[in-house]
Design a protein around this motif. Structure first.
Motif, mmCIF file in Angstrom:
data_model
loop_
_atom_site.group_PDB
_atom_site.id
_atom_site.type_symbol
_atom_site.label_atom_id
_atom_site.label_comp_id
_atom_site.label_asym_id
_atom_site.label_seq_id
_atom_site.Cartn_x
_atom_site.Cartn_y
_atom_site.Cartn_z
ATOM 1 N N ARG A 276 87.199 39.568 39.375
ATOM 2 C CA ARG A 276 88.287 40.551 39.448
ATOM 3 C C ARG A 276 89.622 39.993 39.946
ATOM 4 N NH1 ARG A 276 85.147 43.909 36.808
ATOM 5 N NH2 ARG A 276 86.134 42.547 35.274
ATOM 6 N N PRO A 277 89.644 39.008 40.849
ATOM 7 C CA PRO A 277 90.949 38.498 41.275
ATOM 8 C C PRO A 277 91.722 37.812 40.144
ATOM 9 C CG PRO A 277 89.275 37.938 42.893
ATOM 10 C CD PRO A 277 88.553 38.483 41.686
ATOM 11 N N TYR A 278 91.046 37.477 39.051
ATOM 12 C CA TYR A 278 91.703 36.786 37.943
ATOM 13 C C TYR A 278 92.186 37.772 36.897
ATOM 14 C CZ TYR A 278 90.273 32.069 39.428
ATOM 15 O OH TYR A 278 90.125 30.886 40.094
ATOM 16 N N LYS A 279 93.206 37.360 36.172
ATOM 17 C CA LYS A 279 93.693 38.156 35.049
ATOM 18 C C LYS A 279 92.622 38.218 33.972
ATOM 19 C CE LYS A 279 97.336 36.389 33.232
ATOM 20 N NZ LYS A 279 98.614 35.761 32.892
ATOM 21 N N GLU A 280 92.472 39.363 33.378
ATOM 22 C CA GLU A 280 91.560 39.519 32.241
ATOM 23 C C GLU A 280 92.045 38.561 31.141
ATOM 24 O OE1 GLU A 280 88.322 41.311 30.639
ATOM 25 O OE2 GLU A 280 89.234 42.391 32.324
ATOM 26 N N PRO A 281 91.196 37.608 30.729
ATOM 27 C CA PRO A 281 91.706 36.664 29.730
ATOM 28 C C PRO A 281 91.688 37.293 28.343
ATOM 29 C CG PRO A 281 89.426 36.182 30.178
ATOM 30 C CD PRO A 281 89.786 37.376 31.043
ATOM 31 N N SER B 184 77.850 38.989 46.354
ATOM 32 C CA SER B 184 79.276 39.344 46.380
ATOM 33 C C SER B 184 79.466 40.706 45.720
ATOM 34 C CB SER B 184 80.154 38.259 45.768
ATOM 35 O OG SER B 184 79.809 38.042 44.462
ATOM 36 N N PRO B 185 80.321 41.532 46.323
ATOM 37 C CA PRO B 185 80.482 42.898 45.820
ATOM 38 C C PRO B 185 81.047 42.911 44.400
ATOM 39 C CG PRO B 185 82.121 42.407 47.522
ATOM 40 C CD PRO B 185 81.184 41.244 47.479
ATOM 41 N N ARG B 186 80.703 43.978 43.685
ATOM 42 C CA ARG B 186 81.085 44.058 42.280
ATOM 43 C C ARG B 186 82.600 44.130 42.083
ATOM 44 N NH1 ARG B 186 77.365 48.234 39.281
ATOM 45 N NH2 ARG B 186 75.719 46.667 39.400
ATOM 46 N N PHE B 187 83.320 44.624 43.078
ATOM 47 C CA PHE B 187 84.785 44.679 42.892
ATOM 48 C C PHE B 187 85.419 43.292 42.995
ATOM 49 C CE2 PHE B 187 86.965 44.190 46.998
ATOM 50 C CZ PHE B 187 85.930 44.379 47.903
ATOM 51 N N LEU C 199 83.200 40.274 42.037
ATOM 52 C CA LEU C 199 82.524 39.559 40.944
ATOM 53 C C LEU C 199 81.526 40.503 40.281
ATOM 54 C CD1 LEU C 199 82.167 36.629 39.706
ATOM 55 C CD2 LEU C 199 80.156 36.457 41.163
ATOM 56 N N ASP C 200 81.741 40.763 39.010
ATOM 57 C CA ASP C 200 80.885 41.691 38.285
ATOM 58 C C ASP C 200 80.015 40.901 37.307
ATOM 59 O OD1 ASP C 200 79.678 43.599 36.777
ATOM 60 O OD2 ASP C 200 81.513 44.730 36.354
ATOM 61 N N GLN C 201 78.777 40.640 37.739
ATOM 62 C CA GLN C 201 77.922 39.732 36.946
ATOM 63 C C GLN C 201 77.104 40.469 35.870
ATOM 64 O OE1 GLN C 201 76.571 35.951 38.689
ATOM 65 N NE2 GLN C 201 76.685 36.913 40.679
ATOM 66 N N ARG C 202 77.521 41.677 35.507
ATOM 67 C CA ARG C 202 76.753 42.368 34.465
ATOM 68 C C ARG C 202 76.994 41.775 33.084
ATOM 69 N NH1 ARG C 202 78.357 48.424 36.043
ATOM 70 N NH2 ARG C 202 80.325 47.295 36.211
ATOM 71 N N LYS C 203 78.210 41.276 32.852
ATOM 72 C CA LYS C 203 78.543 40.720 31.529
ATOM 73 C C LYS C 203 78.163 39.254 31.375
ATOM 74 C CE LYS C 203 82.918 42.256 30.944
ATOM 75 N NZ LYS C 203 84.310 42.099 30.531
ATOM 76 N N SER C 204 78.323 38.507 32.471
ATOM 77 C CA SER C 204 78.073 37.066 32.460
ATOM 78 C C SER C 204 77.726 36.680 33.890
ATOM 79 C CB SER C 204 79.340 36.351 31.969
ATOM 80 O OG SER C 204 79.151 34.953 31.929
ATOM 81 N N SER C 205 77.101 35.525 34.075
ATOM 82 C CA SER C 205 76.703 35.106 35.416
ATOM 83 C C SER C 205 77.585 33.981 35.922
ATOM 84 C CB SER C 205 75.259 34.605 35.417
ATOM 85 O OG SER C 205 74.413 35.602 34.940
ATOM 86 N N PHE C 206 77.697 33.898 37.245
ATOM 87 C CA PHE C 206 78.387 32.743 37.834
ATOM 88 C C PHE C 206 77.638 31.480 37.418
ATOM 89 C CE2 PHE C 206 81.437 31.234 41.028
ATOM 90 C CZ PHE C 206 81.026 29.925 41.129
ATOM 91 N N LEU C 207 76.325 31.485 37.612
ATOM 92 C CA LEU C 207 75.492 30.380 37.127
ATOM 93 C C LEU C 207 75.113 30.751 35.690
ATOM 94 C CD1 LEU C 207 73.404 29.933 40.383
ATOM 95 C CD2 LEU C 207 75.114 28.348 39.547
ATOM 96 N N ARG C 208 75.986 30.421 34.775
ATOM 97 C CA ARG C 208 75.941 30.957 33.423
ATOM 98 C C ARG C 208 74.954 30.192 32.537
ATOM 99 N NH1 ARG C 208 78.840 29.875 28.633
ATOM 100 N NH2 ARG C 208 79.574 28.029 29.726
ATOM 101 N N LYS C 209 75.288 28.932 32.200
ATOM 102 C CA LYS C 209 74.422 28.140 31.324
ATOM 103 C C LYS C 209 73.996 26.830 31.979
ATOM 104 C CE LYS C 209 75.121 29.239 26.443
ATOM 105 N NZ LYS C 209 75.707 28.732 25.181
ATOM 106 N N GLY C 210 74.926 26.227 32.670
ATOM 107 C CA GLY C 210 74.612 24.996 33.386
ATOM 108 C C GLY C 210 74.295 23.812 32.486
#
Ligand code: A3P
Length: 291
Positions: free
Chosen positions: A143-148, A239-242, A244-255
Motif C-alpha cells: 500500500r505505501p507504493y503507487k499502484e503500478p 503485517s496488517p492488510r492496510f 501489505l495485502d497478500q491476497r493477490k500476490s505474496s511477498f515470497l512470490r516465486k523465488g
C-alpha cells in the motif's frame, strides 16, 4: 482504506522517491547525520526485491548459530530493521549488539558514521529484469507504493529510476564502488540460489564466524524458500492488510531466477538491454546474468 485516497504517495529527498507512509525527511536526515553506527553492526543492503529478507534470514541464523528459535519468534523487521524507515530507526537504536540492520538506501544517503566505523556491509544484487518483475508484483500489494500500471509503463519508470529508492543502476554502481574494502562483501541472488551452502560459508568467513557442520546445515535448511514461506515471522503474514495485502500476490512470490522471461516481450527485453549496456559500461564486472 486509510491511504487509498491519497494520490501523492511519494516525496522526493535528494532526488529520490520515498513513500510518505513509512519514511520522513527528518528520519532520513537523522539516519544520514546522527545515527551512531557500532563497530559490530552488520548491514544487509540491497536495492529492493533483490533478496533482502533472504539475506536477513541467513544473517539471523548465523547470529544464532543455526538455532531457529529467534527466527521463529521474532518478526524479521525487528531482527534486522530497515533503519531508514521511521519505525525501523527506533527499533535499530534499541536493538542489542551485534545488530543486523537492513537498508535499501543508496550509498550517498547512508549513515555517515558507517564510513568511520568497522561495521560490515553485505550487498546483494539480482538480475535487474527479475527485480523489475518482482517489484511490479510487489507494488500491487504494498500500500505505501503507487499502484503500478501495465508492465510496459512500469518498465519505463524503473529504467528512469522513477520508483522508490531511485535507479537500480545508480544503486548498484554506488555500492559496488566500495568493492575491495575489507568491510564490504557483495554477492548475487543468483549465487545464493545456485549454491546456498557455499554462499553461507563465504558469508561466515566474511563475518569471522565459524559454524560447525550441524549449524551450517540448520542455516541452509531454515533459509530455503519453502521454510521461509512457512515461517510467519518471515513471510509477512503478520503485517496488517492496510500495509501489505497478500491476497493477490505474496511477498515470497516465486523465488526463482529468470522469471522475467515469462513477463517481458522480446522488444521490452531488448530495450532494457540497451539501457543496461549504456549504464553499466565501464563497470569492470560480470554478473551471473551477463554470462
Ligand atoms: P520474487 O518476487 O521474484 O519471488 P526482497 O526481500 O529484497 O524484497 O526480495 C524479494 C524477492 O526475494 C522475492 O522474489 C522473493 O520471493 C525472493 N526470496 C525471498 N526469500 C527467498 C528464498 N529463501 N529463496 C529464494 N527467493 C527468495
Amino acid at each position: 482504506g486509510l491511504w487509498g485516497h491519497v494520490t501523492q504517495k511519494y516525496f522526493r529527498y535528494k532526488g529520490i522517491n520515498f513513500p510518505m507512509m513509512l519514511y520522513s525527511e527528518q528520519g532520513l536526515q537523522e539516519v544520514e547525520n546522527e545515527f551512531q553506527v557500532r563497530d559490530d553492526d552488520i548491514f544487509n543492503v540491497t536495492y529492493q526485491k533483490s533478496g533482502t529478507v533472504w539475506m536477513l534470514e541467513i544473517l539471523s541464523l548465523i547470529r544464532s548459530n543455526g538455532d531457529p528459535s529467534w527466527c521463529r519468534t521474532v518478526p524479521n523487521w525487528d531482527r534486522g530493521p530497515w533503519y531508514e524507515t521511521n519505525l525501523g530507526l527506533q527499533r535499530a537504536r534499541g536493538n542489542e549488539s551485534p545488530r543486523i540492520i537492513s537498508s535499501h538506501l543508496p550509498v550517498q544517503l547512508f549513515a555517515k558514521s558507517f564510513f568511520q566505523s568497522k561495521a560490515k556491509v553485505l550487498y546483494t544484487v539480482r538480475n535487474p529484469k527479475d527485480v523489475l518483475v518482482s517489484l511490479h508484483h510487489f507494488a500491487q500489494i504494498f500500500r505505501p507504493y503507487k499502484e503500478p500500471g501495465q508492465l510496459d509503463e512500469f518498465l519505463e519508470e524503473f529504467l528512469k529510476g522513477d520508483v522508490p529508492f531511485g535507479s537500480w543502476f545508480d544503486h548498484v554502481k554506488g555500492w559496488l564502488s566500495l568493492r575491495g574494502h575489507e568491510n564490504f562483501f557483495w554477492i548475487s541472488y543468483e549465487e545464493l540460489q545456485q549454491d546456498l551452502r557455499g554462499s553461507v560459508e563465504r558469508i561466515c568467513r566474511f563475518l569471522g564466524r565459524e559454524l560447525d557442520t550441524q549449524a551450517l546445515d540448520a542455516v541452509v535448511e531454515n533459509t530455503s524458500f519453502q521454510a521461509m514461506k512457512q515461517n510467519k515471522m518471515s513471510n509477512f503474514s503478520l503485517s496488517p492488510r492496510f500495509i501489505l495485502d497478500q491476497r493477490k500476490s505474496s511477498f515470497l512470490r516465486k523465488g526463482i531466477s529468470g522469471d522475467w522471461k515469462n513477463h517481458l516481450t522480446t522488444a521490452q527485453s531488448e530495450a532494457f538491454d540497451r539501457i543496461y549496456q549504456e549504464q553499466m559500461r565501464g563497470l569492470d564486472l560480470t554478473f551471473p546474468w551477463d554470462e
